[in-house]
Each structure stands twice: as C-alpha cells, then as structure tokens.
Design a protein around this motif. Structure first.
Motif, PDB file in Angstrom:
ATOM      1  N   THR A 286     -14.916  -6.450   8.541  1.00 38.19           N
ATOM      2  CA  THR A 286     -16.107  -6.678   9.357  1.00 38.19           C
ATOM      3  C   THR A 286     -16.749  -5.352   9.724  1.00 38.19           C
ATOM      4  O   THR A 286     -16.062  -4.365   9.991  1.00 38.19           O
ATOM      5  CB  THR A 286     -15.735  -7.451  10.639  1.00 38.19           C
ATOM      6  N   THR A 287     -18.069  -5.314   9.718  1.00 37.53           N
ATOM      7  CA  THR A 287     -18.798  -4.085  10.041  1.00 37.53           C
ATOM      8  C   THR A 287     -18.395  -3.556  11.419  1.00 37.53           C
ATOM      9  O   THR A 287     -18.069  -4.311  12.333  1.00 37.53           O
ATOM     10  CB  THR A 287     -20.315  -4.345  10.026  1.00 37.53           C
ATOM     11  N   ASN A 288     -18.402  -2.216  11.504  1.00 36.05           N
ATOM     12  CA  ASN A 288     -18.097  -1.498  12.755  1.00 36.05           C
ATOM     13  C   ASN A 288     -16.637  -1.642  13.191  1.00 36.05           C
ATOM     14  O   ASN A 288     -16.315  -1.417  14.360  1.00 36.05           O
ATOM     15  CB  ASN A 288     -19.022  -1.948  13.890  1.00 36.05           C
ATOM     16  N   THR A 289     -15.764  -2.003  12.260  1.00 37.85           N
ATOM     17  CA  THR A 289     -14.330  -2.039  12.535  1.00 37.85           C
ATOM     18  C   THR A 289     -13.627  -1.053  11.612  1.00 37.85           C
ATOM     19  O   THR A 289     -14.157  -0.696  10.548  1.00 37.85           O
ATOM     20  CB  THR A 289     -13.746  -3.453  12.327  1.00 37.85           C
ATOM     21  N   PRO A 290     -12.430  -0.568  11.969  1.00 35.16           N
ATOM     22  CA  PRO A 290     -11.723   0.395  11.108  1.00 35.16           C
ATOM     23  C   PRO A 290     -11.111  -0.269   9.875  1.00 35.16           C
ATOM     24  O   PRO A 290     -10.821  -1.468   9.868  1.00 35.16           O
ATOM     25  CB  PRO A 290     -10.637   0.956  12.033  1.00 35.16           C
ATOM     26  N   ALA A 291     -10.928   0.520   8.833  1.00 29.57           N
ATOM     27  CA  ALA A 291     -10.284   0.055   7.601  1.00 29.57           C
ATOM     28  C   ALA A 291      -9.418   1.180   7.051  1.00 29.57           C
ATOM     29  O   ALA A 291      -9.819   2.348   7.050  1.00 29.57           O
ATOM     30  CB  ALA A 291     -11.320  -0.375   6.573  1.00 29.57           C
ATOM     31  N   THR A 292      -8.211   0.821   6.582  1.00 36.51           N
ATOM     32  CA  THR A 292      -7.271   1.805   6.043  1.00 36.51           C
ATOM     33  C   THR A 292      -6.867   1.417   4.626  1.00 36.51           C
ATOM     34  O   THR A 292      -6.419   0.293   4.389  1.00 36.51           O
ATOM     35  CB  THR A 292      -6.021   1.903   6.923  1.00 36.51           C
ATOM     36  N   LEU A 293      -7.017   2.351   3.709  1.00 31.66           N
ATOM     37  CA  LEU A 293      -6.588   2.166   2.325  1.00 31.66           C
ATOM     38  C   LEU A 293      -5.383   3.078   2.077  1.00 31.66           C
ATOM     39  O   LEU A 293      -5.403   4.254   2.453  1.00 31.66           O
ATOM     40  CB  LEU A 293      -7.715   2.510   1.344  1.00 31.66           C
ATOM     41  N   THR A 294      -4.339   2.543   1.458  1.00 37.13           N
ATOM     42  CA  THR A 294      -3.105   3.303   1.254  1.00 37.13           C
ATOM     43  C   THR A 294      -2.793   3.453  -0.228  1.00 37.13           C
ATOM     44  O   THR A 294      -3.159   2.605  -1.050  1.00 37.13           O
ATOM     45  CB  THR A 294      -1.920   2.620   1.957  1.00 37.13           C
ATOM     46  N   CYS A 295      -2.093   4.551  -0.557  1.00 27.02           N
ATOM     47  CA  CYS A 295      -1.696   4.851  -1.936  1.00 27.02           C
ATOM     48  C   CYS A 295      -0.317   5.503  -1.888  1.00 27.02           C
ATOM     49  O   CYS A 295      -0.128   6.500  -1.191  1.00 27.02           O
ATOM     50  CB  CYS A 295      -2.722   5.778  -2.577  1.00 27.02           C
ATOM     51  N   PHE A 296       0.650   4.935  -2.639  1.00 29.81           N
ATOM     52  CA  PHE A 296       2.026   5.431  -2.536  1.00 29.81           C
ATOM     53  C   PHE A 296       2.703   5.409  -3.904  1.00 29.81           C
ATOM     54  O   PHE A 296       2.687   4.403  -4.613  1.00 29.81           O
ATOM     55  CB  PHE A 296       2.810   4.559  -1.551  1.00 29.81           C
ATOM     56  N   ASP A 297       3.287   6.549  -4.261  1.00 21.27           N
ATOM     57  CA  ASP A 297       4.096   6.677  -5.477  1.00 21.27           C
ATOM     58  C   ASP A 297       5.473   7.201  -5.075  1.00 21.27           C
ATOM     59  O   ASP A 297       5.609   8.376  -4.713  1.00 21.27           O
ATOM     60  CB  ASP A 297       3.437   7.629  -6.466  1.00 21.27           C
ATOM     61  N   PRO A 298       6.522   6.364  -5.117  1.00 20.83           N
ATOM     62  CA  PRO A 298       7.849   6.791  -4.651  1.00 20.83           C
ATOM     63  C   PRO A 298       8.620   7.649  -5.652  1.00 20.83           C
ATOM     64  O   PRO A 298       9.675   8.183  -5.311  1.00 20.83           O
ATOM     65  CB  PRO A 298       8.566   5.455  -4.426  1.00 20.83           C
ATOM     66  N   ASP A 299       8.124   7.799  -6.880  1.00 20.37           N
ATOM     67  CA  ASP A 299       8.904   8.450  -7.929  1.00 20.37           C
ATOM     68  C   ASP A 299       8.550   9.911  -8.157  1.00 20.37           C
ATOM     69  O   ASP A 299       9.397  10.700  -8.601  1.00 20.37           O
ATOM     70  CB  ASP A 299       8.745   7.677  -9.247  1.00 20.37           C
ATOM     71  N   SER A 300       7.328  10.309  -7.926  1.00 21.04           N
ATOM     72  CA  SER A 300       6.870  11.652  -8.292  1.00 21.04           C
ATOM     73  C   SER A 300       7.675  12.750  -7.607  1.00 21.04           C
ATOM     74  O   SER A 300       8.000  12.662  -6.425  1.00 21.04           O
ATOM     75  CB  SER A 300       5.390  11.822  -7.930  1.00 21.04           C
ATOM     76  N   SER A 301       7.985  13.797  -8.381  1.00 24.61           N
ATOM     77  CA  SER A 301       8.643  14.982  -7.837  1.00 24.61           C
ATOM     78  C   SER A 301       8.167  16.192  -8.648  1.00 24.61           C
ATOM     79  O   SER A 301       8.297  16.187  -9.879  1.00 24.61           O
ATOM     80  CB  SER A 301      10.164  14.853  -7.920  1.00 24.61           C
ATOM     81  N   PRO A 302       7.590  17.179  -7.965  1.00 24.54           N
ATOM     82  CA  PRO A 302       7.362  17.250  -6.526  1.00 24.54           C
ATOM     83  C   PRO A 302       6.366  16.191  -6.059  1.00 24.54           C
ATOM     84  O   PRO A 302       5.708  15.563  -6.893  1.00 24.54           O
ATOM     85  CB  PRO A 302       6.807  18.667  -6.338  1.00 24.54           C
ATOM     86  N   PRO A 303       6.260  15.978  -4.728  1.00 21.27           N
ATOM     87  CA  PRO A 303       5.343  14.959  -4.217  1.00 21.27           C
ATOM     88  C   PRO A 303       3.937  15.142  -4.775  1.00 21.27           C
ATOM     89  O   PRO A 303       3.446  16.272  -4.903  1.00 21.27           O
ATOM     90  CB  PRO A 303       5.368  15.192  -2.693  1.00 21.27           C
ATOM     91  N   PRO A 304       3.271  14.042  -5.128  1.00 20.30           N
ATOM     92  CA  PRO A 304       1.982  14.159  -5.826  1.00 20.30           C
ATOM     93  C   PRO A 304       0.817  14.443  -4.884  1.00 20.30           C
ATOM     94  O   PRO A 304       0.914  14.296  -3.666  1.00 20.30           O
ATOM     95  CB  PRO A 304       1.828  12.767  -6.457  1.00 20.30           C
TER      96      PRO A 304
END
Length: 296
Positions: free
Chosen positions: A137-155
């Motif tokens: 809904t307009t004027n409300t916060p939104a969070t998008l997440t991205c996660f890769d548990p395998d990468s080394s070093p951390p991506p």
C-alpha cells in the motif's frame, strides 16, 4: 621464570632488539574448497631447540585447538598434519574452515609469541533466495531481501529494477536523486521507507564474489496500490444496513406474534395418599397398596 621471560621480552622490545619473534610467509591464504592448503609459521632461535608449538582456530569469538601437544586434535586428525616442525597443512579444506589460525610458540622459559594467518575458502555463489512483496500500500514501508548461504567469501549484493541496477547511494546519481530507498550491499536488504506508485516494478537480486560467476534470483513484481477507502466505506454501509434490517425484522415479528411467547407456569396440585385402614388378606408383610386418595 615466566615473569622473568616476559620482562626480558619487554626490555628487548623497548631497546629495539628483535627477539623471540614468530612470523609467517603468508598472512592471508585463499584456496578453493576441497583443495589443500599450507599455513606457515617460523620462529627465531631465541625460543631454543625444543619450543612448544600450538595451532588454534579462531572463529566467531570461540577458539579451539588444531594442534595440541604436537598432534592434531580429534576434529582434524584425518586431514591435518604438521610439517617442517611448525607449519600446518590441510589435505582438504571446507567452507567450515574459514577463519583465523593462530600459531603460538613458547620457550621452555615461558616466553610466548604468536602470529595470525587468515584462511579464506573460496566457494562460488549460488542462486540467492529473494523475498519480494507482491502488493504494498502507498506510503507504507517495504523490505526486499536477498540471501546466499553458500558464497565464500561473503558476496556483494546488487538489486535491479526493471533490469536497471540500483546504485548503493541514489543521491549520488542524478537519475535516482528523488529515490528514497536504502540499499545495503553487504546484507542484501533493499528498504523502501515509504513506497509510491513509482516504485512499482520488476525486481531481482544478483550476488557475486571472487570465487565464481555472479548468480541472480528469479525475481518478481512489486505492485504499489492506493488504499481502497471507497471499498471500506461501502463495506461498512452494507454491514450497517444488514444490522438495521435484522433489528426491524425481529421487532415486526414480535409485534405480529410470530415469535413464541414465554410459557406461564401452572400451579401444582398436591395429592395425598393415605394408607388403607382395612386389609384384604392379599397383602404380604410389609407391603403397601393404595386403596383410596383425595385431592386437596
């Protein structure tokens, strides 16, 4: 004796004399997962011919022994050996071996010095898991997440909007100067404090590190909609009309006598049953039969 050795070391350091030194030829070692790795450690002659040498693994605040009393500990017996008297060799490394290794050398007199070696196990990125809200809904916060548990070093994380990469700091790019999002390239979190219709788009995330080619998630569309106040008002009005109709219906039915009235209780009649005054010879001992009764 240990205090004397420590004092001697301090005096030598203060006087600029190099003494009791422990060094490594490579303070940072990078190797691919499942390959072997060598961690080197050398020391000066001040420690004597029989110094005590220990290797420790430091990870996330905890420290455990790798080499103790000249031998690998149980967790490392099958894949770790000591060569050259003080160097550590892995026959095979895994991503769990990422961290800092400490080579500590102690003299018989109690003087101890150490050197730190950082081991990085290279693991290429895998397709990350993305969390993208479908409707906001307009004027409300939104969070998008991205996660890769395998990468080394951390991506490093990069977000795309309609196939256009989003800069980490939008205020530095003229085309994004009006954007209000916040992007953390280390954690992969894309935060919109207050979304607008302009934020409606297709989004996807890409992760990358030095171990292999970048990978991206499937992505999805985030649609920003206005709050449907008209629908809410209409729903409230309909609910009120239904409630009024029910109340009127109950009142009308009660007025016409369609609803059952409360039943009035009838007075109870007491019945007195006296014992028979005359026996007829058919009664057994102790038995009683009613012969007559009257109503009060």
């Amino acid at each position: 004796m240990r205090r004397f050795g420590s004092l001697l070391l301090f005096l030598c350091a203060a006087a600029g004399v190099s003494s009791f030194s422990v060094t490594t030829t490579a303070a940072k070692v990078k190797v691919k997962e499942n390959d072997g790795a060598d961690l080197t450690c050398s020391f000066s002659a001040d420690f004597g011919s029989t110094p005590r040498i220990e290797w420790k693994f430091q990870d996330k605040g905890s420290v455990k022994y790798v080499i103790y009393d000249g031998k690998p500990t149980n967790d490392y017996t099958s894949r770790v050996t000591v060569y050259g008297g003080s160097n550590l060799r892995f026959s095979k490394v895994t991503r769990r071996d990422n961290g800092n290794y400490i080579c500590e050398v102690s003299s018989p007199g109690g003087v101890a010095q150490q050197v730190l070696v950082e081991l990085t196990v290279l693991v290429p990125p895998s397709p990350p898991k993305c969390g993208i809200p479908q409707t906001v809904t307009t004027n409300t916060p939104a969070t998008l997440t991205c996660f890769d548990p395998d990468s080394s070093p951390p991506p490093t994380h990069k977000w795309f909007k309609d196939n256009v990469p989003l800069p980490e700091d939008p205020s530095q790019i003229s085309a994004f100067k009006n954007a209000t999002y916040k992007l953390d390239m280390k954690t992969g979190i894309l935060l919109f404090p207050s979304v607008t219709k302009m934020d409606t788009a297709m989004y996807y995330c890409e992760v990358s590190n030095e171990a292999g080619p970048p990978q991206r998630c499937q992505g999805g569309k985030m649609e920003v909609r206005d709050l449907n106040t008209g629908g809410i008002v209409a729903g409230v009005i309909i609910l009120l009309l239904v409630l009024v109709a029910v109340i009127v219906g109950v009142w009308y039915a009660n007025k016409k006598g369609y609803l059952p009235k409360k039943s009035q209780s009838k007075p109870q009649t007491a019945v007195y049953q006296p014992q028979s005054m005359h026996g007829d010879g058919e009664e057994d001992d102790g038995d009683f039969k009613q012969k007559s009764s009257f109503v009060v």
